[in-house]
Design an enzyme around this catalytic site. Sequence first.
Site, PDB file in Angstrom:
ATOM      1  N   ARG A  46     -49.565   7.271  46.199  1.00 18.19           N
ATOM      2  CA  ARG A  46     -48.515   6.365  45.731  1.00 18.19           C
ATOM      3  C   ARG A  46     -48.507   6.333  44.206  1.00 18.19           C
ATOM      4  O   ARG A  46     -47.454   6.254  43.572  1.00 18.19           O
ATOM      5  CB  ARG A  46     -48.719   4.946  46.288  1.00 18.19           C
ATOM      6  CG  ARG A  46     -47.770   3.939  45.658  1.00 18.19           C
ATOM      7  CD  ARG A  46     -47.751   2.582  46.363  1.00 18.19           C
ATOM      8  NE  ARG A  46     -49.034   2.116  46.798  1.00 18.19           N
ATOM      9  CZ  ARG A  46     -49.963   1.568  46.010  1.00 18.19           C
ATOM     10  NH1 ARG A  46     -49.761   1.447  44.708  1.00 18.19           N
ATOM     11  NH2 ARG A  46     -51.100   1.144  46.522  1.00 18.19           N
ATOM     12  N   TYR A  98     -20.446   2.993  40.648  1.00 17.29           N
ATOM     13  CA  TYR A  98     -20.842   3.278  42.025  1.00 17.29           C
ATOM     14  C   TYR A  98     -21.064   1.976  42.802  1.00 17.29           C
ATOM     15  O   TYR A  98     -21.681   1.032  42.304  1.00 17.29           O
ATOM     16  CB  TYR A  98     -22.109   4.132  42.017  1.00 17.29           C
ATOM     17  CG  TYR A  98     -22.780   4.249  43.366  1.00 17.29           C
ATOM     18  CD1 TYR A  98     -22.075   4.686  44.487  1.00 17.29           C
ATOM     19  CD2 TYR A  98     -24.119   3.906  43.529  1.00 17.29           C
ATOM     20  CE1 TYR A  98     -22.685   4.767  45.729  1.00 17.29           C
ATOM     21  CE2 TYR A  98     -24.735   3.999  44.763  1.00 17.29           C
ATOM     22  CZ  TYR A  98     -24.016   4.429  45.855  1.00 17.29           C
ATOM     23  OH  TYR A  98     -24.624   4.509  47.087  1.00 17.29           O
ATOM     24  N   ASP A 170     -26.333   6.175  33.632  1.00 18.24           N
ATOM     25  CA  ASP A 170     -26.349   6.877  34.915  1.00 18.24           C
ATOM     26  C   ASP A 170     -25.661   8.217  34.688  1.00 18.24           C
ATOM     27  O   ASP A 170     -24.454   8.291  34.487  1.00 18.24           O
ATOM     28  CB  ASP A 170     -25.604   6.046  35.966  1.00 18.24           C
ATOM     29  CG  ASP A 170     -25.600   6.695  37.350  1.00 18.24           C
ATOM     30  OD1 ASP A 170     -25.817   7.927  37.433  1.00 18.24           O
ATOM     31  OD2 ASP A 170     -25.352   5.980  38.336  1.00 18.24           O
ATOM     32  N   LYS A 195     -28.228  14.174  44.402  1.00 18.27           N
ATOM     33  CA  LYS A 195     -26.949  14.837  44.167  1.00 18.27           C
ATOM     34  C   LYS A 195     -27.148  16.220  43.532  1.00 18.27           C
ATOM     35  O   LYS A 195     -27.711  17.101  44.160  1.00 18.27           O
ATOM     36  CB  LYS A 195     -26.053  13.934  43.320  1.00 18.27           C
ATOM     37  CG  LYS A 195     -25.988  12.470  43.806  1.00 18.27           C
ATOM     38  CD  LYS A 195     -25.586  12.313  45.265  1.00 18.27           C
ATOM     39  CE  LYS A 195     -25.208  10.894  45.644  1.00 18.27           C
ATOM     40  NZ  LYS A 195     -26.281   9.902  45.623  1.00 18.27           N
TER      41      LYS A 195
END
Length: 379
Positions: A46, A98, A170, A195
């Site tokens: 982690r 978004y 972004d 993406k």
Amino acid sequence: MKFGTKAIHAGVAPDPSTGAIMTPIYQTSTYVQESPGKHKGYEYSRTHNPTRTALQQALAALENGEYGICFASGMAATDAVLRLFRPGDEIIVTNDIYGGTYRIMKRIYEGYGLVFNFIDMSDPANVVQAITDNTKMVWVETPTNPLLRIIDIEQVAGICKASGVLCVVDNTFASPYLQNPLDMGADIVMHSVTKYLGGHSDTVMGALITSDAELAKQLAFIQNAAGAVPGPQDCFLVLRGIKTLHIRMQRHCENASTIAKWLTAHPKVATVYYPGLLSHPGHELAKKQMKDFGGMLSFELKGDNYEEAVAAMERLKLFSLGESLGGVESLCTHPASMTHASIPKEEREKVGLKDTLIRLSVGIEDVEDLIEDLKQAIG
């Protein structure tokens, strides 16, 4: 080092134990220590994983940054940024944004006392007017999703710096191949790695890149403490994906430009939103701050008829109807009912997002086939 060379080589090296040219998938949860606290930089996956480390270094290099921090999704990356703030802090946000970003801000963090001000950033003067003594961050998305508006990163970042406010961009729609916000003064770049960076619709991931050591330390703490980390298999897939990012993006841009011009000339199409068109209000700015105009576009049919728009989308064959973007295959999305459904209708309409808007993620297929598909669908 040129971008294409960085995409293949930056941040990665042959495996020291075997010489393997591809970064191994370190599919392990923990690491053996020689004695308590004495280890080789890895304790628990982690916190750190060698496959993730290689990806983080590669992403930082692609954005000309110093530090990369990966998360289990783009929304987990956005969440990590929002965790930097406290009740009463004000955040200025692009109003054409978004839907998932709007949702986490309005429906989760607003409940914890953060204050969000959604404004039109096409004129940077609006940012100046919106900043108050409590403003802590400006969140920029450019090109915007789904109306492809262009925001002047350099000007907004300069305003933020003068006001002592963080500037976060972004950069998902552009990818590092087309645009590098850190070079224009931004403090943090966010990517939905799902993406264009992954590029093959086979993994979900997010990333933050910065050159600020203190910010990187805070974000890495949140990454570890909150635990929304990607697994090594996903990190490997993205490492593989970014090796062809520059080649894929060239074809995405070429195809989208051709299709945007074709749609503009179609008698049944009312409006095309694509910054590569000379008619686009942000064309000159996009030409200045981007290497090319990207693979995303949106359009509306004449008559503004919802049933006709839906029927056209249903007739598409090569353009698959689905959420997401940036994969090698072409996708069609209906923002009002899919990616932006969490934004109330009245708020969508304020920014010009109609229920009849169709968004295309133009893939890397032969463009003639894609145009034939659009031709038979639109009629």
